[in-house]
Design an enzyme around this catalytic site. Structure first.
Site, short mmCIF file in Angstrom:
data_model
loop_
_atom_site.label_atom_id
_atom_site.label_comp_id
_atom_site.label_asym_id
_atom_site.label_seq_id
_atom_site.Cartn_x
_atom_site.Cartn_y
_atom_site.Cartn_z
N SER A 602 -18.37 3.89 6.75
CA SER A 602 -18.11 2.61 6.09
C SER A 602 -16.61 2.32 6.14
CB SER A 602 -18.64 2.65 4.65
OG SER A 602 -18.78 1.36 4.12
N ASP A 678 -28.41 -2.61 9.62
CA ASP A 678 -27.41 -2.64 8.55
C ASP A 678 -27.17 -4.09 8.12
OD1 ASP A 678 -25.17 -2.33 6.92
OD2 ASP A 678 -24.30 -0.76 8.16
N HIS A 710 -27.31 0.65 6.02
CA HIS A 710 -25.92 1.10 5.99
C HIS A 710 -25.80 2.61 5.76
CE1 HIS A 710 -21.64 0.62 5.75
NE2 HIS A 710 -21.57 1.06 4.51
#
Length: 737
Positions: A602, A678, A710
């Site tokens: 991330s 995602d 994600h």
């Protein structure tokens, strides 16, 4: 963007006969950390402590358990498999779970108590059950059909929920269901928090009960103006096309409104949120007597936040207070209204640290409740009778979380009394009146232990002692656990940064080892804490790596001077700080400076790319999972908060904060990973990265996960991705032959 990876630490140096961790065991049942608990609650009558716990054969399938304070027994209260043998989740429910970071869980993932402590409200797989605490086997289904955000009203007269973008109530006396809104369809949503409110403002609800059950304030939003992004979810069996209203930085946000409705008559009233329509409605709350509704209104640039009071009868408004900042005003979990006097507790970072202040209902500051060179994490409870406010803080150590008591009158503002005594991490849940609390404690030597305690911190009873004895899942690995060391490094501007380090098994100070540098690096996150966590770092240390983590400037639970450094130029200071850590590592006699690798997910994936681009002469390889590559592709609230505006207003700042302007410096081996469904950091971030690397003739490795969101949260996905990460670093940086 709050994908957080906890630290794991250690107990003893590895003896030759110790059993080492394996990835197969890490990602199998039962959980290595022992029988954990989630969603702790103390019943309103104080007779029960309830919690969610995974099953022995599936740690992600949650059941509802209770500890009975009278007979001191612990038992399963509701078996999720008996309620719903096979779950089938709607797309809306899957999206809600993704926002709440519970996508990997099944069974009962939330519940709430009735105000009299006799019943529990349990949602599961879109249905809603009322459970009698004394007769839990007689659960009664009260609603079905994609039920979201269910609540029992404060006086216990109603059950409320959202279904198909509309707000409903059930009168518990008659069992009659009433639809309070009817226009929820298409782009109009009632009683729900919009995407950025859920994702970036921690708003899990979109409606707010008055304490006397007389009214509900609710969010009404229309996202017609938000760009309709066509997003493809590539699954193993085919491709699904979605049109998602995604407000990327600089784009229009939803048109937000605040309404008040009577649950008995259905009469609607609209609150005037002011002439500026391009705002964020942060949240709404009611005063303890139910006569005043307050809401928080934040400007689009997030430099100003107003707290506004609304007369519940006339809807006349008056400002209570305003917070301003040269960078951004942080959203806090306040106000908290007192019941015995017309006043409320407010959190503010105006001093440079997060502290508490007491205001009257006219917006007059009465006095600070806390002050000093330390900050509050959050308010845990208020005991008005005793005049105490219980808070969590890292006052005594930045890497720890402890519980403290402050006097409501402000007389202990800079000298709170520490309640939890053991150094490490304490996550505590108090009874509503502060009469007791449940303490979840861990440190680098202790997996999470849960105990019931009195307000002075003294023990009442263990809820889950979780001793690592012969019956514990971690017992046979305990002797191979490696100690975690903590220390500090100075940033270029002199600010103190904290690090943690696990040295390899059978450590020899005369050898030179490769480094596994774990990075997150973004705001809203602290990685270096003295708590128990994921075993993957421990695994990497047992494989011969020095495992290193550094919290750079911008990381959370620090003073504003530390967090504000990143404003307007994401990536610059964070990369500078991590490279300072790399330089420090290279000077240690036990580190091979030519075998330092970095991994992040991330924001950490973004950091990995930026670090490789800036420091391929110092970093030998990197793994980037689900990275943001261009901040113009990420959402409005998060990105504009830290950038200071949208990409059209500041194109050069966005170009320099992204990845592509720096890619020519990326020379080291790269593994790029992304879930192909995602909906947070869109897959487009990686497809653009792939294209840019190809155009520069930069060779790299790629792995994409069909159907994964994600977090790549499936059991098989987790085992595979971490196995691949470990293999990549073992291949690129492992023992030199």
């Amino acid at each position: 963007m709050r994908l957080i990876f906890a630290l794991l630490a250690a107990i003893a140096v590895l003896p030759a006969s110790a059993e080492q961790l394996t990835l197969d065991r890490i990602y199998a049942d039962p959980a290595l950390s022992g029988p954990g608990v989630r969603n702790l609650r103390v019943s309103p009558d104080g007779e029960r402590v309830t919690f969610l716990r995974g099953r022995p054969d599936n740690q992600f399938q949650m059941d509802l358990w209770e500890y009975n304070m009278k007979d001191k027994t612990t038992h399963r209260l509701v078996d999720s498999k008996k309620l719903v043998p096979e779950e089938h989740l709607s797309a809306a429910e899957k999206a809600r779970r993704e926002r709440a970071r519970t996508a990997s869980l099944s069974g009962i993932i939330s519940y709430s108590w009735s105000p009299d402590g006799k019943q529990l409200l349990v949602p599961i797989a879109g249905d809603l059950y009322l459970v009698d605490a004394a007769k839990p086997d007689q659960a009664r289904k009260v609603a079905s059909g994609n039920v979201g955000d269910p609540k029992i009203s404060p006086k216990g007269h109603y059950v409320s929920f959202v279904r198909d973008q509309n707000l409903y109530v059930i009168d518990l006396a008659t069992g009659k269901e009433r639809q309070l809104t009817t226009d929820g369809k298409g782009t109009v949503h009632n009683g729900e928090a919009e995407f950025v409110a859920q994702e970036e403002m921690s708003q899990r609800t979109g409606y707010y009960w008055a304490p006397d059950d007389s009214a509900i304030a609710y969010r009404r939003y229309d996202d017609a103006s938000v760009p309709n992004v066509k997003r493809y979810e590539i699954n193993a069996t085919g491709i699904e096309s979605f049109e998602q209203r995604y407000p990327a930085a600089g784009d229009p946000n939803v048109e937000i409104g605040l309404m008040v409705v009577s649950p008995t008559t259905g009469v609607q009233r609209k609150i005037d949120l002011g002439p500026d329509k391009d705002i964020y409605l942060v949240r709404a709350d009611w005063s303890s007597d139910g006569k005043t509704l307050v809401y928080q209104r934040q400007t689009r640039d997030q430099k100003r936040l107003d707290l506004i009071a609304v007369d519940g009868a006339t809807l006349a408004q008056r400002p209570l207070l305003t917070e301003t900042s040269k960078t951004w005003v942080s959203i806090q979990d306040s106000p908290r209204f007192l019941k015995n006097r017309p006043a409320f507790i407010w959190e503010s970072e105006r001093s440079g640290r997060n502290h508490l202040y007491l205001y009257d209902l006219n917006g007059k500051l009465l006095h600070p409740i806390s002050s000093g060179e330390w900050g509050i994490d959050n308010v845990l409870a208020v005991d008005e009778k005793a005049g105490k406010v219980y808070v969590s803080s890292n006052r005594d150590a930045v890497t720890d979380k402890q519980t403290y008591a402050l006097n409501l009158d402000g007389s202990t503002a800079d000298q709170p009394v520490r309640i939890t005594k053991t150094d490490g991490m304490h996550d505590d849940v108090f009874a509503a009146n502060g009469s007791l609390f449940v303490d979840t404690f861990s440190d680098p030597n202790t997996p999470p232990q849960v105990s019931i305690r009195r307000p002075d911190g003294s023990m009442v009873e263990w809820l889950e002692h979780n001793e690592v004895n012969a019956n514990h899942p971690y017992y046979k690995y305990m002797s191979s656990h490696l100690p975690t060391e903590f220390g500090t490094i100075k940033a270029h501007d002199g600010q103190t940064m904290y690090y943690s380090m696990i040295k390899p098994a059978n450590f020899d100070p005369n050898k030179r080892y490769p480094v596994f540098l774990f990075v997150y690096g973004g705001p809203h996150s602290q990685q270096v804490t003295r708590g128990w966590g994921s075993p993957f770092k421990q695994y990497m240390a047992q494989q011969g790596f020095v495992v290193f983590t550094l919290d750079n400037r911008g990381s959370s639970r620090r003073e504003r001077a530390f967090t504000d450094a990143i404003y307007g130029e994401l990536g610059k200071h964070e990369v500078e700080d991590q490279l300072t850590g790399v330089d420090w590592l290279g000077k240690q006699g036990f580190v091979d400076p030519k075998r330092i690798g970095v991994f992040g997910w991330s924001y950490g994936g973004f950091m990995t790319l930026r670090l490789l681009a800036a420091g391929s002469d110092k970093i030998a390889a990197g793994v980037s999972v689900a990275p943001v590559t261009d901040w113009a592709l990420y959402d409005t609230h998060y990105t504009e908060q830290f950038m200071g505006g949208g990409p059209k207003a500041m194109p050069e700042a966005y170009a320099q904060s992204g990845v592509f302007a720096h890619l020519d410096g990326l020379k080291s081996p790269l593994l790029l990973v992304h879930g192909m469904a995602d909906d947070n950091v869109l897959f487009t971030n990686s497809t653009r990265m792939i294209d840019a690397l190809i155009n520069r003739n930069i060779q790299f490795n790629l792995m994409t996960y069909p159907g994964a969101k994600h977090g790549i949260s499936s059991r098989a996905g987790q085992r595979h991705v971490y196995g691949m990460i470990a293999n990549f670093f073992q291949t690129k940086l492992g023992e030199q032959k």
